[in-house]
Motif scaffolding. Structure first.
Motif, PDB file in Angstrom:
ATOM      1  N   LEU A 148       0.830  -1.139   0.165  1.00 17.40           N
ATOM      2  CA  LEU A 148       0.056  -0.023  -0.035  1.00 17.40           C
ATOM      3  C   LEU A 148       0.861   1.423   0.009  1.00 17.40           C
ATOM      4  N   THR A 149       2.311   0.976  -0.275  1.00 15.30           N
ATOM      5  CA  THR A 149       3.054   2.496  -0.164  1.00 15.30           C
ATOM      6  C   THR A 149       3.898   2.079  -1.411  1.00 15.30           C
ATOM      7  N   VAL A 150       4.570   3.206  -1.826  1.00 16.69           N
ATOM      8  CA  VAL A 150       5.814   3.144  -2.904  1.00 16.69           C
ATOM      9  C   VAL A 150       7.096   3.636  -2.024  1.00 16.69           C
ATOM     10  N   PRO A 151       8.081   3.086  -2.299  1.00 12.81           N
ATOM     11  CA  PRO A 151       9.078   3.482  -1.551  1.00 12.81           C
ATOM     12  C   PRO A 151       9.724   4.774  -2.197  1.00 12.81           C
ATOM     13  N   GLU A 152      10.261   5.589  -1.163  1.00  7.44           N
ATOM     14  CA  GLU A 152      10.775   6.922  -1.574  1.00  7.44           C
ATOM     15  C   GLU A 152      11.957   6.656  -2.433  1.00  7.44           C
ATOM     16  N   ILE A 153      12.217   7.649  -3.290  1.00  5.53           N
ATOM     17  CA  ILE A 153      13.322   7.540  -4.459  1.00  5.53           C
ATOM     18  C   ILE A 153      13.968   8.645  -4.038  1.00  5.53           C
ATOM     19  N   GLU A 154      15.400   8.560  -3.588  1.00  6.82           N
ATOM     20  CA  GLU A 154      16.033   9.877  -3.221  1.00  6.82           C
ATOM     21  C   GLU A 154      17.204   9.823  -4.206  1.00  6.82           C
ATOM     22  N   GLU A 155      17.956  11.028  -4.567  1.00  5.29           N
ATOM     23  CA  GLU A 155      18.878  11.409  -5.516  1.00  5.29           C
ATOM     24  C   GLU A 155      20.109  10.647  -5.071  1.00  5.29           C
ATOM     25  N   PRO A 156      20.974  10.481  -6.088  1.00  6.83           N
ATOM     26  CA  PRO A 156      22.142   9.767  -5.932  1.00  6.83           C
ATOM     27  C   PRO A 156      23.158  10.469  -4.986  1.00  6.83           C
ATOM     28  N   VAL A 157      23.887   9.809  -4.326  1.00  5.86           N
ATOM     29  CA  VAL A 157      24.852  10.509  -3.276  1.00  5.86           C
ATOM     30  C   VAL A 157      26.105   9.707  -3.193  1.00  5.86           C
ATOM     31  N   LYS A 158      27.140  10.457  -3.145  1.00 11.47           N
ATOM     32  CA  LYS A 158      28.393   9.975  -2.888  1.00 11.47           C
ATOM     33  C   LYS A 158      28.579   9.406  -1.403  1.00 11.47           C
ATOM     34  N   LEU A 159      29.339   8.241  -1.641  1.00 15.23           N
ATOM     35  CA  LEU A 159      29.565   7.644  -0.212  1.00 15.23           C
ATOM     36  C   LEU A 159      29.837   8.037   0.925  1.00 15.23           C
ATOM     37  N   ASP A 160      30.985   8.990   0.647  1.00 16.18           N
ATOM     38  CA  ASP A 160      31.469   9.921   1.790  1.00 16.18           C
ATOM     39  C   ASP A 160      30.474  10.850   2.346  1.00 16.18           C
TER      40      ASP A 160
ATOM     41  N   LEU B 249      27.721   8.913   4.388  1.00 18.49           N
ATOM     42  CA  LEU B 249      28.174   8.672   5.737  1.00 18.49           C
ATOM     43  C   LEU B 249      28.336   9.813   6.804  1.00 18.49           C
ATOM     44  N   ALA B 250      28.842  10.990   6.055  1.00  8.96           N
ATOM     45  CA  ALA B 250      29.168  12.324   7.051  1.00  8.96           C
ATOM     46  C   ALA B 250      27.593  12.735   7.585  1.00  8.96           C
ATOM     47  N   GLY B 251      26.680  12.428   6.829  1.00  8.25           N
ATOM     48  CA  GLY B 251      25.398  12.921   7.257  1.00  8.25           C
ATOM     49  C   GLY B 251      24.326  12.034   7.913  1.00  8.25           C
TER      50      GLY B 251
ATOM     51  N   ARG C 266      19.651   5.249  13.080  1.00  8.47           N
ATOM     52  CA  ARG C 266      19.367   4.242  12.012  1.00  8.47           C
ATOM     53  C   ARG C 266      20.796   3.534  11.958  1.00  8.47           C
ATOM     54  N   LEU C 267      20.667   2.029  11.712  1.00  8.12           N
ATOM     55  CA  LEU C 267      21.835   1.342  11.798  1.00  8.12           C
ATOM     56  C   LEU C 267      21.839   0.844  10.323  1.00  8.12           C
ATOM     57  N   ILE C 268      23.154   0.440   9.767  1.00  9.51           N
ATOM     58  CA  ILE C 268      23.735   0.304   8.642  1.00  9.51           C
ATOM     59  C   ILE C 268      24.179  -1.178   8.413  1.00  9.51           C
ATOM     60  N   MET C 269      23.414  -2.112   7.936  1.00 10.90           N
ATOM     61  CA  MET C 269      23.498  -3.277   7.609  1.00 10.90           C
ATOM     62  C   MET C 269      24.649  -3.486   6.478  1.00 10.90           C
ATOM     63  N   PHE C 270      25.746  -3.768   6.648  1.00 12.32           N
ATOM     64  CA  PHE C 270      26.926  -3.567   5.642  1.00 12.32           C
ATOM     65  C   PHE C 270      27.210  -4.961   5.241  1.00 12.32           C
ATOM     66  N   CYS C 271      26.777  -5.225   3.929  1.00 18.07           N
ATOM     67  CA  CYS C 271      27.111  -6.487   3.511  1.00 18.07           C
ATOM     68  C   CYS C 271      28.475  -6.523   2.702  1.00 18.07           C
ATOM     69  N   ASP C 272      29.325  -7.016   3.618  1.00 19.67           N
ATOM     70  CA  ASP C 272      30.838  -7.018   3.719  1.00 19.67           C
ATOM     71  C   ASP C 272      31.286  -8.217   2.556  1.00 19.67           C
ATOM     72  N   GLU C 273      32.350  -7.859   1.923  1.00 26.34           N
ATOM     73  CA  GLU C 273      33.080  -8.856   0.929  1.00 26.34           C
ATOM     74  C   GLU C 273      33.595  -9.908   2.045  1.00 26.34           C
ATOM     75  N   ALA C 274      33.999  -9.718   3.137  1.00 23.27           N
ATOM     76  CA  ALA C 274      34.500 -10.478   4.108  1.00 23.27           C
ATOM     77  C   ALA C 274      36.048 -10.918   3.705  1.00 23.27           C
ATOM     78  N   GLY C 275      36.720  -9.829   3.419  1.00 19.60           N
ATOM     79  CA  GLY C 275      38.160  -9.739   3.333  1.00 19.60           C
ATOM     80  C   GLY C 275      39.062  -8.670   3.897  1.00 19.60           C
ATOM     81  N   GLY C 276      40.311  -9.156   4.329  1.00 16.34           N
ATOM     82  CA  GLY C 276      40.826  -8.050   4.791  1.00 16.34           C
ATOM     83  C   GLY C 276      40.769  -7.900   6.529  1.00 16.34           C
TER      84      GLY C 276
END
Length: 254
Positions: A142-154, A157-159, A164-174
């Motif tokens: 019954l809703t449509v997701p909000e679509i926000e404009e593209p943003v640079k990664l840095d 994260l700065a803002g 809100r938590l970030i679930m980071f799907c890591d490549e599991a290396g390093g």
């Protein structure tokens, strides 16, 4: 009121309530009249993300347009999980697929994130929204997701918001790989320790995040690094897997 059950659903911007009338034209009018060949007296289901779902009757039809009258209420507006889907854009066909599936799986916001290895430098937001609307109409939400404009990664994260938590799907290396946990364990622990229920899922580009980006993400205080299993997944596959797992552990699949 007709007892017919609508088999066509449309998202509209109009307020919905009994006896309200408005015109459906443009692409939606073309779809109703020229594609589905709907006639006066037939009914559709309408939703706007605010007022639940309503039945409406076609009162008058013209060339690619229809005047509809709202007849009655079908379903109440339900609360949905507050889950953002953040991703590095990919090529057109797979991007369409990702937005469609993210919508079907119940995300509340979709936002492209530009990274060092992102292969697409321009994203048409109107296309993303059109795909999200069509997917919402088809899947019954019954809703449509909000679509926000593209943003640079840095900049993202700065803002970043504190609630809100970030679930980071890591490549599991390093460095730091030993701290990566399966989704269920990571989500449960982070939710309990922080008391937060709002989440975002961050999916990287096809070539993965650069080492510097990965370190920047992992060092952010809201980041929860997770693994999606032993295999390396394409970005669109990772999106479906990650959202599905989150919904099963913290969303509306519980």
């Amino acid at each position: 009121m007709t007892s017919a059950t609508p088999n066509i659903r449309l998202y509209v911007e109009h307020d919905l309530g009994t006896d309200r009338e408005f015109l459906i034209d443009g692409n939606q009018g073309h779809y109703l009249i020229n594609v589905m060949r709907m006639k006066e007296g037939e009914v559709v289901a309408l939703f706007n993300g605010r007022d639940g779902e309503w039945m409406a009757r076609l009162e008058k039809v013209g060339k690619g347009k229809a005047l509809v009258r709202v007849l009655g209420h079908l379903e109440d507006q339900a609360e949905e999980p507050d889950l953002w889907y953040l991703f590095a854009p990919v090529k057109k066909a797979r991007l369409d697929y990702m937005v469609e599936k993210a919508t079907e799986l119940g995300v509340s916001l979709i936002r492209p994130v530009m990274t060092r290895r992102t292969i697409v430098d321009r994203v048409k937001e109107e296309r993303l929204r059109a795909n999200a609307i069509e997917a919402a109409e088809q899947c019954g939400r019954l809703t449509v997701p909000e679509i926000e404009e593209p943003v640079k990664l840095d900049k993202l994260l700065a803002g970043w918001p504190d609630d809100r938590l970030i679930m980071f799907c890591d490549e599991a290396g390093g460095e730091g790989a030993q701290d990566i946990k399966p989704v269920g364990e990571a989500v449960a622990q982070a939710g309990q320790s922080s008391g937060l229920t709002k989440w975002a899922i961050l999916i990287g580009p096809e070539g993965g995040f650069s080492p510097e980006e990965r370190q920047m993400i992992r060092s952010h205080p809201q980041t929860v690094a997770v693994t999606l299993g032993p295999r390396i997944l394409r970005a669109d596959t990772a999106a479906v897997a990650a959202i599905s797992l989150w919904q099963s552990f913290a969303g509306d699949w519980q």
